[in-house]
Design a protein around this motif. Sequence first.
Motif, PDB file in Angstrom:
ATOM      1  N   LEU A 244     -70.019 102.249 -24.052  1.00  0.00           N
ATOM      2  CA  LEU A 244     -70.412 103.610 -24.415  1.00  0.00           C
ATOM      3  C   LEU A 244     -69.313 104.318 -25.180  1.00  0.00           C
ATOM      4  O   LEU A 244     -69.581 105.184 -26.000  1.00  0.00           O
ATOM      5  CB  LEU A 244     -70.779 104.389 -23.167  1.00  0.00           C
ATOM      6  N   GLY A 245     -68.070 103.944 -24.911  1.00  0.00           N
ATOM      7  CA  GLY A 245     -66.964 104.520 -25.663  1.00  0.00           C
ATOM      8  C   GLY A 245     -67.142 104.276 -27.144  1.00  0.00           C
ATOM      9  O   GLY A 245     -66.809 105.127 -27.965  1.00  0.00           O
ATOM     10  N   TRP A 246     -67.702 103.121 -27.494  1.00  0.00           N
ATOM     11  CA  TRP A 246     -67.916 102.835 -28.920  1.00  0.00           C
ATOM     12  C   TRP A 246     -69.006 103.738 -29.489  1.00  0.00           C
ATOM     13  O   TRP A 246     -68.883 104.230 -30.605  1.00  0.00           O
ATOM     14  CB  TRP A 246     -68.288 101.362 -29.118  1.00  0.00           C
ATOM     15  N   TYR A 247     -70.044 103.954 -28.721  1.00  0.00           N
ATOM     16  CA  TYR A 247     -71.120 104.825 -29.200  1.00  0.00           C
ATOM     17  C   TYR A 247     -70.599 106.235 -29.407  1.00  0.00           C
ATOM     18  O   TYR A 247     -71.061 106.946 -30.284  1.00  0.00           O
ATOM     19  CB  TYR A 247     -72.271 104.887 -28.194  1.00  0.00           C
ATOM     20  N   ALA A 248     -69.637 106.628 -28.569  1.00  0.00           N
ATOM     21  CA  ALA A 248     -69.134 107.998 -28.645  1.00  0.00           C
ATOM     22  C   ALA A 248     -68.230 108.206 -29.849  1.00  0.00           C
ATOM     23  O   ALA A 248     -68.031 109.321 -30.290  1.00  0.00           O
ATOM     24  CB  ALA A 248     -68.375 108.359 -27.364  1.00  0.00           C
ATOM     25  N   LYS A 249     -67.695 107.121 -30.400  1.00  0.00           N
ATOM     26  CA  LYS A 249     -66.791 107.291 -31.550  1.00  0.00           C
ATOM     27  C   LYS A 249     -67.594 107.684 -32.773  1.00  0.00           C
ATOM     28  O   LYS A 249     -68.641 107.126 -33.038  1.00  0.00           O
ATOM     29  CB  LYS A 249     -66.047 105.984 -31.843  1.00  0.00           C
ATOM     30  N   PRO A 250     -67.094 108.628 -33.527  1.00  0.00           N
ATOM     31  CA  PRO A 250     -67.856 109.028 -34.706  1.00  0.00           C
ATOM     32  C   PRO A 250     -67.960 107.885 -35.710  1.00  0.00           C
ATOM     33  O   PRO A 250     -67.086 107.038 -35.781  1.00  0.00           O
ATOM     34  CB  PRO A 250     -67.052 110.192 -35.291  1.00  0.00           C
ATOM     35  N   ALA A 251     -69.043 107.903 -36.465  1.00  0.00           N
ATOM     36  CA  ALA A 251     -69.311 106.789 -37.368  1.00  0.00           C
ATOM     37  C   ALA A 251     -68.302 106.718 -38.496  1.00  0.00           C
ATOM     38  O   ALA A 251     -68.181 105.696 -39.155  1.00  0.00           O
ATOM     39  CB  ALA A 251     -70.714 106.920 -37.940  1.00  0.00           C
ATOM     40  N   SER A 252     -67.575 107.798 -38.721  1.00  0.00           N
ATOM     41  CA  SER A 252     -66.628 107.785 -39.831  1.00  0.00           C
ATOM     42  C   SER A 252     -65.373 106.980 -39.521  1.00  0.00           C
ATOM     43  O   SER A 252     -64.557 106.717 -40.385  1.00  0.00           O
ATOM     44  CB  SER A 252     -66.236 109.221 -40.187  1.00  0.00           C
ATOM     45  N   THR A 253     -65.221 106.553 -38.254  1.00  0.00           N
ATOM     46  CA  THR A 253     -64.053 105.735 -37.914  1.00  0.00           C
ATOM     47  C   THR A 253     -64.118 104.429 -38.668  1.00  0.00           C
ATOM     48  O   THR A 253     -65.164 103.798 -38.760  1.00  0.00           O
ATOM     49  CB  THR A 253     -64.063 105.414 -36.396  1.00  0.00           C
ATOM     50  N   THR A 254     -62.993 103.989 -39.214  1.00  0.00           N
ATOM     51  CA  THR A 254     -62.957 102.713 -39.932  1.00  0.00           C
ATOM     52  C   THR A 254     -63.186 101.573 -38.956  1.00  0.00           C
ATOM     53  O   THR A 254     -62.657 101.572 -37.842  1.00  0.00           O
ATOM     54  CB  THR A 254     -61.570 102.508 -40.582  1.00  0.00           C
ATOM     55  N   ILE A 255     -63.985 100.608 -39.388  1.00  0.00           N
ATOM     56  CA  ILE A 255     -64.254  99.469 -38.518  1.00  0.00           C
ATOM     57  C   ILE A 255     -63.006  98.593 -38.450  1.00  0.00           C
ATOM     58  O   ILE A 255     -62.392  98.288 -39.480  1.00  0.00           O
ATOM     59  CB  ILE A 255     -65.450  98.669 -39.056  1.00  0.00           C
TER      60      ILE A 255
END
Lengths: 503, 192, 262
Positions: C153-164
Motif C-alpha cells: 500500500l505504501g507504493w499506492y500511496a506514492k504519487p505517480a510523479s515519483t520516478t520509477i
Amino acid sequence: MKRSVFPLIVAAVLFSLPGCKPGKQDVAADTAPVKTDTGGSAAGDFGPPQGEPVNAVLTSPPLVPPATGRTAPAKVIVELEVKEVEMEISEGVKYTFWTFGGTVPGSFIRVRQGDTVEFHLKNHPDNKMPHNIDLHAVTGPGGGAASSFTAPGHQSQFTFKALNAGLFVYHCATAPVGMHVANGMYGLILVEPPQGMPKVDREYYVMQGDFYTVGKYREKGMQAFDMQKAIDENPTYVLFNGSEGALLGDKALKLNVGETVRLYVGNGGPNLVSSFHIIGEIFDKVYTEGGTHYQENVQTTLIPAGGSSIVEYKAEVPGTGVIVDHSIFRAFNKGALGMVKTEGPENKAIYSGKEVDSVYLGDKAVSSAPVSAAATATAGGVLTLDQQIKAGEALFNGTCSVCHQSSGAGIPNVFPPLAKSDFLNADKNRAIHIVLNGLNGPVTVNGNKFDSVMPPMSQLNDDEVANIVTFVLNSWGNKGGTVTAAEVAKVRKETPRPQGAAH
Amino acid sequence: MNKILFAFLFSFALIGNAASPKPAALPGDSVLQIDNVFTNQDGRNFKLAERRGKPQLVAMFYTSCKYICPLIIDSGKGVDNSLTPAERKNLSILLVSIDPARDTPEALMYIVNKRKLDTTRWTLSRTDEKGVRTLAALLGVRYRVLADGEFNHTSALILLDAEGRVVARTETLGSKPDPVFLAAVRKTLAVK
Amino acid sequence: MRRLILLSCLISTASLAGGAYVRVPAGEFQSVLKYEDNKGKQKVAAFDMMKQPVTNAQFLEFVRTHPQWQRGKTPVVFAEQKHYLSHWQAPLVLGTNVKPQQPVTQVSWFAASAYCEAQGARLPTWNEWEYTAAADPKRRDARNDPAWRESILGWYAKPASTTIADVGKKPANIYGIQDLNGLIWEWTEDYSAMLVSADNRNQSDPDKSKFCGASALSMEDKESYAVMMRVAMLSSLDAVNSTSNLGFRCAKSLPRTQTRSP
C-alpha cells in the motif's frame, strides 16, 4: 374541541360516500402546510435538449459556478479529470490524494433539471490507478460507474439526463471503493430546480470528509492510508475541504453584514455522519439532505455520509462564525473546523458583546478579605475585636445566614433568631458547642418554640468559630464579648463529637 | 556502363513486380494484421488477411457452449435475414472457437450441418491457444477457462469493413438484430 | 575479426534473451479471486519466471531486432500510438530521462507478448503471478502479514510523479524473484480472464448473460485489497493499452505435460 370533531366529520362524510373504505380518511389538516410534490423523476424529463451544447463551468472549492439561468433543457458537456496529487492534509503532513479536478472535494458541477449531460471522465496519464465515477444525480446503472471505468492515460464518456433536482454527491466507485473515497474522490453536482435556486448574495461549497492515516493526528511527514482504521471507522482527521487550514485564516469564507448566504454542504464520508453547525449562527433555511423542501430555523443539521444539505442564513452581526461538526471532539481534536468571517457595522441591539465584567463570588456575597486579615493578625498575635467581628461577619454570611438570615432574625417556627437571643446570651460555651456539634430537639428562644435540626459546622476551624461567635455576640443587640480560639478548642476537646462531625 | 546497369535493374524490377504483385499494406487498425494460422471446418488452413476485400461479421464461440453461443449463431442469422439478397452476397460471417482443444474441424462441421449454415459465406474456424488470446484481445472479447473445461466469456458480434477495421459491435444477441448495429452493417455494405 | 563478430552476436543474443529465469516450485494456493467454480485452493504447477521485470535496455534490443515493434512502425491495432513507448526520446533512443535499468513501461499486451514469444517464453498467468507475489523474503505466503500489506500500500500511496526505480534494488522474495510488488503494474497472459464488472460494487448481483453464465468476479475480501487493486487495474485495460506504470516480465512452462491451470 374542533380538532377531535373534525376527523369524525370527515369520516362521516366519507362513510356516506359510496365506495369509500374506512381507514382512508384524511388526517386533520391543521399541522404544517401541505407540501405539493414535484413529481420526482417521472416529471423530470422536459424533452430533448435545445440550442447549442453548453460547456459546463466547473469551479474549485469553496467557489460555486453561477446559476445556469436556463429556462429550457440543454446539452451540457462536462469534462472532469482525475489527478493523483500529493498535498498537505495538515501543516507539515503530506498525503497522496486521489482527486477529481485536482482538489478535495472535487470540482463543483452545476446543471438544470432536464439537462442532458455528456460526461467525459479523464484519467491523467501520470496516475497509477484506474478510476470511475458514480454521480448520485444519475438515474442508471451504478450512477455511471459501469460506463466510466478508465485506465490511466485514457478517457471514457457516457450521457445521462438529470431527472431529479437536488444537490447530489459524486464519487469514485473503483474497488476498493472505501479507499478511493477516503483518499478524497468525491464532490457535488447541483441539479437546479426548473425555476432555479432563489437568489442569495453569496454561495459557497463546503464538503466534509474523514481521513485515515497510519501516523497519528498531525504526525509530520508523508502519511499513507490506513485501511484497518477505515474499517474500524476510527478517523485520524475529520476535515472540511480536504485539509486542516482549508477554511481558516485568509481562506475563511467571507461575508458582509446584511448579506444572505447559501452553503452547499456535502459529506463524502467514507464513514462519518456530520452534525453540521455554525457557532454564532442559526440556519434560516435548511434544504434537508439537499432535497426540494426546506425546514426553517435550524441550529444543527445532519448530513449523511454520501449525502448533502443546503443551508442559508442572513448575516446580521459582524464576527467569526465557526463551522464545526458538532460531534465536538472531531472539531477540536481532528480538525473539523472552518470559519466564516463576517464584516460590517455592529448591531448592539442583536448582540451587545460583553456588558458587565465584575467579580462573581458564587454564594460568597461579601468579600472574604477580612477573613484573611484576621488570619494574618492571629498569626501575628495581634487580633483585635474589630478584626474578629469583621472576619466573623464574612464567614457568617457565607455559612450561617442561609438559615439564620443576615439580619440574625431566623425564620419564624423554623430557625431560631440570633438577634437579641436570650438563649444565646445565656451561655457562651453552649453557643460554641452548638456551632461545633449542631443541635436538634426542642428549644425555646425569646419565648418561641423551635424543633429543627442544625447540622454540625464541622468545616470550621477554631479561629473561624471564635470569630463567628464573636460577631454574633456583638450584633443585633446581643450582649457582646469575645470568644478566643483557645476557648473553642477547649469546648471541642471536651465534648464527644456526634455522628457526622468531621475531624 | 550506366545504361546497362539501369536496364539490368529495370528488368529485375519488372520481373520482381510480375512475380509477386505487392498489395497495399493493411491499415494499422485492421484486425486482419493478426498473423496466426486458422483452420476452417474443412480442415483448410488460412490467415485472416486472406479474407480482406469483403465486410464480415466476426464472433467467438465454442461448439459445446450451452448458454449464449447458440444465440451467437442466431444473431448472425438474424442480421443476415434482415438484408436484401444483394447485400447478403457481400457479407461473410466468421466464427472462431475459443476452445481449440475440443473444437476440431469435425466438431465445427457438426455445427455447420446442424444449423444448416451456407459455407460459401459462413466460416467456422479454430486456431491455437495463442491465436485465440490474440484475436480475443483484438476484438475486445474476454473469456476464462473454468475448472470443468467450460468457458465464461463476453459475447459480441463485431462488424469489420473490407479492410478488417472494426466498424461496429453489438452485445444484443438473438434472432432480432440490434437496429443500430444492423444500420451500421447496411452502411458498410453500401460503401463497397 | 570473426571472433569479435561472434562475441558481439553472443552479447546481443544474451541481452535479447533478456533477464535470468528462476524456477518457482509447484504449490497449492488460495487465490484472492473468488470464482464460482473454484472456491478452494488451486494447484499451481512449477514454472520458470523472470527474476526481474523486463528493462528498457532489454526492450530496446528487442525492437532493434524486431523492427515491426518499433514505435511508429507498430500497427495501432497492436499498440496505442499515443502511449506506446512515448517516454523514449526516439524509437531507438532511450534519452537521458529514461534509464536503461528501469522496467520498461508504456507497452501494450501485444508488445509484451511478442517480446516473450521471441524468447521462447510467454507472459505469466494471473495465478502464477499472484502465487509468486504472495511471497516475501522469508515465507511463500506472507499475505496475512500486515507488514506485507503495508509495503504494498505504501507504493499506492506514492504519487505517480515519483520516478520509477531501477529493477533489482529491493530484496528478492523466497523464490529469488524481485520487484513483483512496489515497482510497477505487470501484464499477465490472461488479464482479460478477470471478468470484473466495470462497476466494482456489483459483485453479488450477477448479470449472467454478460459473462455467459458467470457472475462477475467477487473481490470482497477486505484482507486482500492490496491484491484487489491489481485486479482492478488489469481489468480496466484493453490489450492495446499501455500506461506509464505498467510493464511486464516473462514466464516459461516447464517441458512436460501440465494440467490446464484452473
